[in-house]
Scaffold this active site. Structure first.
Site, PDB file in Angstrom:
ATOM      1  N   LYS A  52      93.463  12.533  38.712  1.00 54.05           N
ATOM      2  CA  LYS A  52      92.356  12.049  37.671  1.00 54.05           C
ATOM      3  C   LYS A  52      92.855  10.612  36.973  1.00 54.05           C
ATOM      4  O   LYS A  52      92.733   9.771  38.112  1.00 54.05           O
ATOM      5  CB  LYS A  52      93.361  12.855  36.608  1.00 54.05           C
ATOM      6  N   ASP A  68     103.005  17.700  31.081  1.00 52.03           N
ATOM      7  CA  ASP A  68     101.963  17.431  31.609  1.00 52.03           C
ATOM      8  C   ASP A  68     101.118  16.905  31.141  1.00 52.03           C
ATOM      9  O   ASP A  68     100.254  16.898  30.663  1.00 52.03           O
ATOM     10  CB  ASP A  68     101.139  18.995  31.190  1.00 52.03           C
ATOM     11  N   THR A 124      98.512  16.002  37.645  1.00 52.55           N
ATOM     12  CA  THR A 124      97.580  16.012  38.450  1.00 52.55           C
ATOM     13  C   THR A 124      97.790  14.552  39.251  1.00 52.55           C
ATOM     14  O   THR A 124      98.253  13.289  38.522  1.00 52.55           O
ATOM     15  CB  THR A 124      95.965  15.786  38.511  1.00 52.55           C
ATOM     16  N   TYR A 168     102.533  22.062  60.087  1.00 51.59           N
ATOM     17  CA  TYR A 168     102.938  22.531  59.932  1.00 51.59           C
ATOM     18  C   TYR A 168     104.674  22.034  59.203  1.00 51.59           C
ATOM     19  O   TYR A 168     104.738  21.872  60.434  1.00 51.59           O
ATOM     20  CB  TYR A 168     103.628  24.058  60.338  1.00 51.59           C
ATOM     21  N   ARG A 214      93.279  14.934  45.606  1.00 54.61           N
ATOM     22  CA  ARG A 214      93.343  16.028  44.537  1.00 54.61           C
ATOM     23  C   ARG A 214      94.709  17.261  44.376  1.00 54.61           C
ATOM     24  O   ARG A 214      94.961  17.477  45.906  1.00 54.61           O
ATOM     25  CB  ARG A 214      92.328  16.442  45.049  1.00 54.61           C
ATOM     26  N   GLU A 241     106.660  23.611  56.657  1.00 50.76           N
ATOM     27  CA  GLU A 241     107.419  24.185  55.285  1.00 50.76           C
ATOM     28  C   GLU A 241     108.480  23.363  55.109  1.00 50.76           C
ATOM     29  O   GLU A 241     109.247  23.623  56.089  1.00 50.76           O
ATOM     30  CB  GLU A 241     107.474  25.385  55.321  1.00 50.76           C
TER      31      GLU A 241
HETATM   32  C1  LIG Z   1      93.430  18.839  35.541  1.00 45.66           C
HETATM   33  C2  LIG Z   1      94.440  19.359  34.219  1.00 45.66           C
HETATM   34  C3  LIG Z   1      95.189  21.222  35.551  1.00 45.66           C
HETATM   35  C4  LIG Z   1      95.092  20.598  36.349  1.00 45.66           C
HETATM   36  O1  LIG Z   1      95.252  20.426  37.544  1.00 45.66           O
HETATM   37  P1  LIG Z   1      94.107  21.174  38.359  1.00 45.66           P
HETATM   38  O2  LIG Z   1      94.686  20.139  39.565  1.00 45.66           O
HETATM   39  O3  LIG Z   1      92.349  21.497  39.074  1.00 45.66           O
HETATM   40  O4  LIG Z   1      94.873  22.336  38.614  1.00 45.66           O
HETATM   41  C5  LIG Z   1      96.501  20.678  34.390  1.00 45.66           C
HETATM   42  N1  LIG Z   1      96.599  20.582  33.415  1.00 45.66           N
HETATM   43  C6  LIG Z   1      96.054  19.599  32.402  1.00 45.66           C
HETATM   44  C7  LIG Z   1      96.501  19.219  31.511  1.00 45.66           C
HETATM   45  C8  LIG Z   1      95.016  19.055  33.666  1.00 45.66           C
HETATM   46  O5  LIG Z   1      94.061  17.584  32.561  1.00 45.66           O
END
Ligand SMILES: *Cc1c(COP(=O)(O)O)cnc(C)c1O
Length: 457
Positions: A330, A301, A327, A145, A336, A147
């Site tokens: 990806k 994002d 993320t 832990y 993840r 935090e």
């Molecule tokens: C995949 C994606 C997310 C979400 O990611 P998670 O880790 O699955 O919550 C958010 N924003 C964009 C633009 C994405 O392509």
């Protein structure tokens, strides 16, 4: 700590019908015997700054001595005949490999491994992590832990975890060529959806406005989305008001003029660029202009394209944006999870919220975003994930990773050309990045498009 050892310490675990005694120190008598046999190790440690000392038997003497009549273990058995069976029960799972501990789950996992190896995966948001990342993910770091942030944790014993998170920070900044005086990073979000929500939570009040690319246009649910029937789908649209901008249905490109017009009317506090299925470059300079006109924070994002950004295989959002989320699993090819970069230090330009009465000369994202991640939204960080991310980010900074990302783009180009030669209709007529959008609406198959992507295996 072995909770099964018999002792008269008076401490006990409350969830057993007959309390199991706890002991911190071996009994005097046993210590004496151990001393005679020269089998005691002193272990020094400190609790809240007080030096403590624990005496414990060396080696496996407590396990291997069941048959010996002279060791302390057999003495305990003599005191409590149920001890060995209780100890065996508690330890039954401890060191068993997965196929033995849980054959049912193991077998399904093996099937999934075969499916991943043998099939062709064309899902844009998926990737395959390397072995080192997987080893860190499946490690003892999950036990701790932690935090808080490096240097200020809730629990003790985080000196190693602190080091890992600090390395992860510096590698994250290095991977995107960022100056640590101008950018900070939070590597704790469990996912990008939570990373985005942490940004809103830190910077906005419930009911404040955000504006991102419409989900059917290739945006993401976490940028605020209502169904055509008006149902609020994600927490971002439940707790905040959102109005999306869209792509031009003819060209497939973002309609920047309409975006500007909508933004001027709606006046979101956060303007969001970046999406999930947009195959072209983003005009960050244009977003910046609009954000400045309405006094909004500009957030990107870059979940899908962060790997390309790191490898400089697409335009970087960092020059123009105040906050960048992603993320980590990806195109970045890490474990993840989510990540948030925010500007810090003196403001480099007239920036978001200035016109809403915030006249400070310094960015104030750091404290707000860190506080939103923890304690507002999350509990203990997933340290195994953070270590795995640090490992992935080390690779991201190498020439080999750049070569990988270049090949991913070439593969996407090759797939796009092959489809175009076969008279398939691609949204925007091609791709600048790692994904290809194939319009199947003319086939009557899908509402909008099928979503096909390539990646180097
Ligand atoms: C995949 C994606 C997310 C979400 O990611 P998670 O880790 O699955 O919550 C958010 N924003 C964009 C633009 C994405 O392509």
């Amino acid at each position: 700590m072995d909770l099964t050892q018999a002792a008269q310490s008076g401490l006990s675990l409350g969830f057993h019908s007959s309390p199991i005694p706890l002991q911190l120190l071996d009994q005097k008598q046993e210590t004496r015997i151990d001393n005679e046999e020269n089998q005691v190790e002193d272990e020094q440690f400190s609790i809240l700054g007080h030096q403590m000392c624990i005496k414990r038997p060396r080696d496996n003497s407590s396990q291997s001595s069941a048959s010996s009549s002279t060791t302390n273990s057999s003495k305990r058995v003599a005191m409590d005949p149920g001890l060995e069976s209780r100890r065996a029960m508690v330890r039954a799972w401890g060191n068993q490999p997965l196929p033995i501990a849980d054959p049912e789950i193991h077998e399904i996992m093996e099937k999934e491994k075969q499916r991943q190896f043998k099939g062709i995966e064309l899902i844009a948001s998926e990737n395959f992590v390397c072995r080192a990342v997987m080893e860190a993910l499946g490690s003892h770091l999950t036990n701790k832990y932690s935090e808080g942030l490096p240097g200020s944790r809730y629990y003790t014993g985080n000196q190693n975890i602190d080091q890992i998170e600090l390395i992860c920070w510096s590698r994250a900044l290095a991977a995107f060529g960022l100056d640590s005086d101008k950018w900070g990073v939070n590597v704790q979000p469990y996912s990008c959806t939570s990373a985005n929500f942490a940004v809103y939570t830190g910077l906005l009040l419930p009911g404040d406005r955000i504006m991102g690319l419409d989900s059917p246009s290739g945006g993401h649910l976490s940028h605020g989305y209502y169904t055509p029937g008006g149902k609020r789908v994600s927490a971002s649209s439940i707790f905040f008001e959102s109005l999306p901008y869209k792509v031009n249905p003819q060209t497939g490109y973002i309609d920047y003029d309409k975006m500007e017009e909508k933004a001027m009317d709606f006046r979101p506090k956060i303007l969001i660029c970046g999406g999930s299925s947009y195959p072209r470059e983003w005009d960050y300079a244009r977003f910046r202009q609009v954000a400045d006109r309405i006094g909004a924070v500009l957030m990107c994002d870059m979940a899908h394209i962060s790997g390309l950004v790191a490898a400089k295989e697409c335009v970087s959002p960092f020059e123009y944006c105040d906050i960048v989320t992603s993320t980590t699993h990806k195109s970045l090819r890490g474990p993840r999870g989510g990540i948030i970069f925010y500007r810090k230090g003196p403001k480099s330009r007239k920036q978001g919220m200035l016109s809403h009465g915030d006249c400070s000369s310094h960015y104030d994202f750091e404290e707000k975003i860190n506080f939103a991640v923890h304690p507002s939204l999350q509990g203990g960080p997933h340290n195994n994930h953070i270590a795995a991310l640090a490992i992935a980010l080390k690779q991201v900074a190498t020439p080999e990773y750049k070569a990988y990302m270049q090949q991913v783009r070439k593969n996407a180009q090759a797939l796009a050309s092959a489809l175009l030669r076969r008279k398939c209709r691609l949204v925007t007529g091609g791709t600048d990045n790692h994904l290809v959008l194939w319009d199947l609406t003319t086939w009557g198959l899908a509402e909008m498009v099928a979503f096909i992507v390539t990646r180097l295996q």
